[in-house]
Design a protein around this motif. Structure first.
Motif, PDB file in Angstrom:
ATOM      1  N   ASP A 154      16.806 -71.667 -86.467  1.00  0.00           N
ATOM      2  CA  ASP A 154      16.805 -70.216 -86.624  1.00  0.00           C
ATOM      3  C   ASP A 154      18.191 -69.635 -86.397  1.00  0.00           C
ATOM      4  O   ASP A 154      18.487 -68.528 -86.803  1.00  0.00           O
ATOM      5  N   THR A 155      19.023 -70.399 -85.717  1.00  0.00           N
ATOM      6  CA  THR A 155      20.353 -69.897 -85.404  1.00  0.00           C
ATOM      7  C   THR A 155      21.273 -70.198 -86.576  1.00  0.00           C
ATOM      8  O   THR A 155      21.137 -71.233 -87.218  1.00  0.00           O
ATOM      9  N   GLU A 188      20.853 -65.953 -79.198  1.00  0.00           N
ATOM     10  CA  GLU A 188      19.900 -65.090 -79.917  1.00  0.00           C
ATOM     11  C   GLU A 188      20.597 -64.026 -80.780  1.00  0.00           C
ATOM     12  O   GLU A 188      20.016 -63.521 -81.726  1.00  0.00           O
ATOM     13  N   THR A 216      22.917 -64.596 -82.796  1.00  0.00           N
ATOM     14  CA  THR A 216      23.283 -65.199 -84.092  1.00  0.00           C
ATOM     15  C   THR A 216      22.034 -65.588 -84.880  1.00  0.00           C
ATOM     16  O   THR A 216      22.115 -66.276 -85.891  1.00  0.00           O
ATOM     17  N   THR A 217      20.866 -65.134 -84.389  1.00  0.00           N
ATOM     18  CA  THR A 217      19.604 -65.545 -84.992  1.00  0.00           C
ATOM     19  C   THR A 217      19.014 -64.439 -85.862  1.00  0.00           C
ATOM     20  O   THR A 217      18.722 -63.358 -85.362  1.00  0.00           O
ATOM     21  N   PRO A 218      18.857 -64.683 -87.175  1.00  0.00           N
ATOM     22  CA  PRO A 218      18.190 -63.682 -88.017  1.00  0.00           C
ATOM     23  C   PRO A 218      16.674 -63.827 -87.959  1.00  0.00           C
ATOM     24  O   PRO A 218      16.168 -64.763 -87.343  1.00  0.00           O
ATOM     25  N   ARG A 251      14.023 -62.234 -86.505  1.00  0.00           N
ATOM     26  CA  ARG A 251      13.309 -62.304 -85.235  1.00  0.00           C
ATOM     27  C   ARG A 251      12.597 -60.991 -85.024  1.00  0.00           C
ATOM     28  O   ARG A 251      12.807 -60.023 -85.738  1.00  0.00           O
ATOM     29  N   GLU A 267      18.517 -59.232 -90.259  1.00  0.00           N
ATOM     30  CA  GLU A 267      19.918 -59.644 -90.170  1.00  0.00           C
ATOM     31  C   GLU A 267      20.248 -59.916 -88.716  1.00  0.00           C
ATOM     32  O   GLU A 267      19.828 -59.185 -87.835  1.00  0.00           O
ATOM     33  N   SER A 268      21.035 -60.961 -88.491  1.00  0.00           N
ATOM     34  CA  SER A 268      21.399 -61.269 -87.110  1.00  0.00           C
ATOM     35  C   SER A 268      22.354 -60.200 -86.574  1.00  0.00           C
ATOM     36  O   SER A 268      23.028 -59.499 -87.327  1.00  0.00           O
ATOM     37  N   TRP A 269      22.406 -60.127 -85.247  1.00  0.00           N
ATOM     38  CA  TRP A 269      23.290 -59.151 -84.588  1.00  0.00           C
ATOM     39  C   TRP A 269      24.735 -59.374 -85.030  1.00  0.00           C
ATOM     40  O   TRP A 269      25.447 -58.428 -85.338  1.00  0.00           O
TER      41      TRP A 269
END
Ligand SMILES: [Mg+2]
Length: 352
Positions: free
Chosen positions: A12-13, A108, A110-112, A114, A123-125
Motif C-alpha cells: 500500500d505504500t 502512512e 506515503t500510503t494512498p 486509505r 491520494e497519499s499525503w
C-alpha cells in the motif's frame, strides 16, 4: 537526490523509488536557465551569471510546530514549506534558482487509498504535499533540483533555496539609518487570523480526525493568507534593482520581532505609527503587530526616495521611521493619537 533504503514490502505504500519517479514526472516543465542538471545524478549543477553572488537559505518545518497534520491540508504544508524559503530570497532581493527538499515522513503519509474516519482518501499525503510545493515552484520558476527522503516517526520538511543576486547588491538587515522611512508590503495579520480559525475548528470534537475539517466559503477565504502566503519575490527584486531599500527583512516572525531584528543589525531604533498600519481586514492590531507568517517585506528607504504606492501589484505602506537609539527610550516604539508605548518583540521565537 539521495536515497535512504526503506522497506517497501507493504504494497500500500508508494515506496521511495516510486515517489521519486512520480516526483520527476511532476517536475517536468519546471526548469530554469541556471539549473544545468537537476534530479537524477549525485549532485545538481547550477550556473550563475558573471558578477552574481549566491544567496542560500534553509528552513525546517516540523509537524506540531510549523504545521499540524489535523489542521493543514497537505497542499498548504507543501506551499508554505517553499514559501518560507522563497520569502527569505525575496528579503535579500535575490532571484530564485533552485530548491532542494528533504522529507522525513511516517509510512502512512506515503500510503494512498486509505480511510480516515468516515472519509476515504485516494491520494497519499506526500503527493498532495508535492502538489502544493510544485504549484508554487512553477509560479516562481524555481525548479526542485534535489533532496532526500527518509522514513521518520515525526513528519519534517527541510527546504534549501538557492538564489542569485548581483555582487554587493543584496538587501541586508544591517543597512538602516536614522531618518530612513519604514515601509511594509501588503497587509498584516491575515495569517494569524487563519491560524486562529484553524485552531478553533480543531477544538471542535466532531473534527477529531487526522484530516482538516470542511469549512464554509467565507471561512476558506479567511484561511488563504495563512495556508497560501505569497512570497514577495518580484517586490524584493524591484527594490534591489532600483537601489531603493537601505535594509529589508521578510515578516516571518511578526512585525514586532522582525523590526527588532533590523534595529539590532543596523544599530538603530524605530517608531511605528499605529494608525498607518495596513491591518488585514479581519485582523486585530495585535495580530498585525505580533502574528507572524505574513511573509510581507519590511524595508527602509531614504526619506527622499521615491517609493511607489504599489510594487508589482502589491500595495506598499509607510508605517514609521528609523531613529537614533536613545537611552531610556524603547528600541521600537508604537506611536498613536493616544501617545507612545514600547513595541516589545512578541512574535514567534523557538525555545522560548
Ligand atoms: Mg527571513
Amino acid at each position: 537526490m539521495r536515497f535512504i533504503a526503506t522497506d517497501s514490502r507493504d504494497t500500500d505504500t508508494l515506496g521511495e523509488l516510486e515517489i521519486l519517479r512520480r516526483l520527476r514526472r511532476r517536475n517536468k516543465g519546471t526548469s530554469s536557465a541556471s539549473l544545468r542538471l537537476g534530479i537524477g545524478d549525485d549532485c545538481a549543477l547550477l550556473r550563475i551569471r558573471p558578477g552574481e553572488e549566491l544567496a542560500v537559505t534553509t528552513d525546517l518545518s516540523v509537524a506540531g510546530r510549523h504545521f499540524q497534520l489535523g489542521w493543514h491540508p497537505p497542499e498548504a504544508v507543501g506551499h508554505r514549506t517553499l514559501a518560507r524559503g522563497l520569502s527569505d530570497l525575496a528579503a535579500m532581493g535575490a532571484r530564485p534558482i533552485a530548491a532542494f527538499l528533504s522529507l522525513g515522513l511516517p509510512r502512512e503519509l506515503t500510503t494512498p487509498n486509505r480511510r480516515i474516519g468516515s472519509r476515504s482518501v485516494t491520494e497519499s499525503w506526500i503527493e498532495r504535499f508535492l502538489d502544493g510545493f510544485q504549484a508554487l515552484a512553477k509560479a516562481y520558476k524555481t525548479p526542485l533540483a534535489g533532496g532526500d527522503l527518509a522514513e521518520s516517526p515525526l513528519p519534517t520538511a527541510d527546504v534549501v533555496l538557492i538564489g542569485a543576486v548581483p555582487r554587493n547588491r543584496a538587501l541586508l538587515r544591517s543597512g538602516a539609518h536614522p531618518g530612513d522611512a519604514l515601509y511594509v508590503t501588503g497587509s498584516l495579520g491575515g495569517s494569524a487570523v487563519g491560524l486562529a480559525i484553524l485552531a478553533k475548528l480543531a477544538d471542535h470534537p466532531t473534527n477529531a480526525t487526522s484530516l482538516p475539517p470542511p469549512v464554509s466559503k467565507k471561512m476558506a477565504a479567511q484561511l488563504v493568507p495563512h495556508l497560501y502566503p505569497q512570497p514577495r519575490v518580484s517586490q524584493g527584486l524591484w527594490l534591489m534593482r532600483r537601489r531603493i531599500a537601505s535594509a529589508a527583512i521578510d515578516l516571518s516572525d511578526g512585525l514586532s520581532s522582525d523590526l527588532t531584528h533590523i534595529c539590532n543589525e543596523s544599530g538603530v531604533a524605530a517608531e511605528v505609527n499605529a494608525d498607518s498600519l495596513p491591518i488585514h481586514s479581519y485582523a486585530t492590531e495585535a495580530q498585525a503587530l505580533h502574528g507572524g507568517e505574513d511573509y510581507e517585506l519590511l524595508f527602509t528607504a531614504l526619506p527622499a526616495a521615491r517609493v511607489p504606492r504599489s510594487i508589482a501589484g502589491v500595495p506598499v505602506t509607510a508605517i514609521g521611521r528609523i531613529v537614533r537609539p536613545r537611552r531610556g527610550r524603547p528600541q521600537v516604539a508604537l506611536t498613536s493619537a493616544h501617545g507612545v508605548r514600547p513595541l516589545v518583540a512578541r512574535g514567534w521565537e523557538h525555545f522560548s
